[in-house]
Design a protein around this motif. Structure first.
Motif, mmCIF file in Angstrom:
data_model
loop_
_atom_site.group_PDB
_atom_site.id
_atom_site.type_symbol
_atom_site.label_atom_id
_atom_site.label_comp_id
_atom_site.label_asym_id
_atom_site.label_seq_id
_atom_site.Cartn_x
_atom_site.Cartn_y
_atom_site.Cartn_z
ATOM 1 N N ALA A 1 0.815 -1.214 0.000
ATOM 2 C CA ALA A 1 0.000 0.000 0.000
ATOM 3 C C ALA A 1 0.849 1.265 0.000
ATOM 4 O O ALA A 1 0.525 2.243 -0.686
ATOM 5 C CB ALA A 1 -0.941 -0.005 1.210
ATOM 6 N N GLU B 1 0.195 3.901 -2.926
ATOM 7 C CA GLU B 1 -0.482 5.144 -2.569
ATOM 8 C C GLU B 1 0.405 6.368 -2.810
ATOM 9 O O GLU B 1 -0.098 7.482 -2.966
ATOM 10 C CB GLU B 1 -0.925 5.098 -1.105
ATOM 11 C CG GLU B 1 -1.956 4.030 -0.797
ATOM 12 C CD GLU B 1 -3.160 4.113 -1.727
ATOM 13 O OE1 GLU B 1 -3.798 5.180 -1.775
ATOM 14 O OE2 GLU B 1 -3.437 3.119 -2.415
ATOM 15 N N SER C 1 -6.051 0.103 -3.882
ATOM 16 C CA SER C 1 -7.106 0.869 -3.214
ATOM 17 C C SER C 1 -8.042 1.537 -4.214
ATOM 18 O O SER C 1 -7.691 1.769 -5.378
ATOM 19 C CB SER C 1 -6.477 1.934 -2.312
ATOM 20 O OG SER C 1 -5.842 2.934 -3.091
#
Length: 503
Positions: A311, A315, A375
């Motif tokens: 992540a 991100e 995500s």
């Protein structure tokens, strides 16, 4: 007491700032003091320069020498100031005249025997020197081909400090660059090698025509990596300005080819999923160095096994995808690097990833957790999502052989030309770069064409950002069809690309 000046360039990212180097020889105990916020590597310059001058058959002043680098509050990093410091000291000592130093930028690291060694960042430094009004640059002889890319600036290459002294005394000549030649295009793999996958091939063509980001999902071995590596071959060549930006980033990084520094083929960067965040977006101590996303500027960044990146790495791309540049704050300042690229993500549908979906042994929660690593905010910035199916036959029909890269590229270039002509007055070159408000107001489509998008918004199937991206893809589909503007079918196809599920 004697004072002399020379000039060099400090780099903050790929932005250069002029540095004035002053050498003051005054009364006092022998010694050398360097001021002006130097880093540890630059503090050692006084020892390198002293040895280089002595080994070039000149003497170091036997009194106190003060070396100042101005502006004093600007961080000075690296060894590229050595040549400028040496020339300033020699001019202050009366060894060389200071007439030729005015308007001349000096770059280069000095070896102890007086050789001038190559340094990173010569190209962006000289671009800044030209912008700041300087007319000449003396660089290491090994960097002459790189420096010659900067037009409107006289470039001279210095093999050693003794050669620079002879040139300043008008007793010799420095190396002149050869005419700049574009580097040879590397061999690009062809689309004919990809078996089947018509939907993914079409998505790749749309991505190339509009500059859109892509997510390819499917089991191992279906051709996700093969398709991604063939995307640069579909893209138009870089303009000279874009190629210089790409070369400037690689010059700072130290990976620029000295034999053929200017390459017009869009770069392709595919980091391993174990890459660190700093290596991906840029980082390091002091002033940050460029990462993989900046090396992919103007080309393609391919993240294979995207769900394995983690992540934190994924991100970190969110803001970059929107702004096309990365800003990195470190203890010595904030640097900016260009990072406008096409993102291609490839992922398996689940951790076990069998060839056939019915053989999957993962629980529904395990599949959700695996794909949940990508995500929602990141996927919302991806325009095209394609589910690839297992290949069922390795032989293509002779009646319908797969199209080659050259055939598809011709359609892509025509679509790109249409988009460039439409957005030229506003400074955009691709549909993916057009802001959403422009598409909804100044280039608004009939309500009948956008009805599906508005309905999807009402039901929460897409976000406002997703609606903007649907319209961008619709304009690309219209350009590929040769239509003046998108119709309802183009918008529906664009919405279908966004509604595809990755699992």
């Amino acid at each position: 007491m004697a004072l002399a000046r020379s000039w060099s360039i400090a780099l903050l990212g790929i932005e250069g700032r002029l540095v004035e180097i002053e050498a003051d020889i005054g009364a006092g105990m022998p010694g050398t003091k360097l001021v002006g916020l130097p880093d540890p590597g630059l503090r050692e310059a006084k020892d390198r320069v002293r040895a280089a001058i002595r080994n070039s058959r000149h003497s170091w002043p036997d009194t106190h020498v003060t070396l100042g680098l101005s502006p004093a509050n600007l961080p000075k990093v690296g060894s590229s100031y050595d040549l400028g410091i040496a020339v300033a000291v020699l001019a202050a000592s009366g060894v060389v005249p200071g007439v030729e130093l005015s308007g001349t930028v000096m770059l280069g690291e000095l070896a102890l025997d007086g050789r001038v060694r190559p340094v990173p960042g010569v190209l962006p430094a000289l671009l800044a020197a030209r912008r700041l009004g300087h007319r000449r640059a003396v660089v290491p002889a090994g960097c002459v081909s790189e420096a010659a890319l900067v037009e409107g600036l006289e470039v001279l290459g210095a093999p050693g400090l003794a050669d620079v002294v002879a040139w300043l005394r008008q007793e010799g000549e420095l190396v002149r660059p050869d005419p700049v030649e574009t580097g040879p295009a590397p061999h690009a793999p062809d689309l004919t090698d990809v078996v089947g996958q018509p939907e993914a091939r079409w998505a790749l063509e749309v991505a190339a025509a509009g500059g859109h980001h892509v997510l390819l999902t499917g089991p191992p071995g279906v051709g996700k990596t093969m398709l991604a590596t063939r995307l640069p071959g579909l893209l138009p060549p870089l303009s000279t300005e874009e190629a210089l930006e790409v070369a400037a980033v690689r010059s700072v990084d130290g990976s620029l080819s000295r034999s053929s520094p200017l390459v017009l083929v869009p770069p392709f960067v595919a980091p391993h999923h174990s890459i660190s965040v700093s290596a991906l977006v840029g980082g390091g101590n002091g002033l940050a160095t460029p990462g993989a996303i900046s090396k992919a500027h103007g080309g393609v960044l391919f993240l294979d096994e995207a769900a394995e990146f983690g992540a934190e790495r994924l991100e970190s791309l969110r803001t970059v995808l929107e702004e096309g540049e990365i800003r990195i704050a470190r203890s010595r300042g904030v640097v900016r690097y260009p990072a406008s690229f096409q993102l291609v993500l490839a992922s398996n549908p689940c951790p076990c990833a069998p060839p056939r979906e019915i053989d999957c042994t993962c629980s529904p929660s395990a599949r959700r957790r695996y794909l949940g690593r990508l995500s929602g905010p990141l996927l919302d910035r991806v325009d095209l999502r394609v589910r690839m199916r297992p290949v069922t036959a390795m032989r293509s029909s002779e009646a319908h052989p797969p199209e080659s890269t050259e055939v598809v590229r011709k359609r892509v270039l025509v679509a790109r030309d249409r988009a460039t002509a439409r957005w030229a007055d506003r400074g955009w070159r691709t549909n993916a770069a057009v802001p959403g408000p422009v598409l909804w107001r100044e280039f608004a489509l009939p309500r009948s064409a956008t009805a599906l998008v508005e309905r999807a918004l009402q039901h929460g199937a897409i976000t406002a950002r997703g609606a903007d991206r649907c319209l961008r893809v619709a304009w690309t589909l219209a350009d590929l069809d040769g239509a003046a503007c998108p119709d309802g079918d183009h918008v529906a196809s664009a919405l279908e690309f966004r509604d595809r599920r990755a699992a």
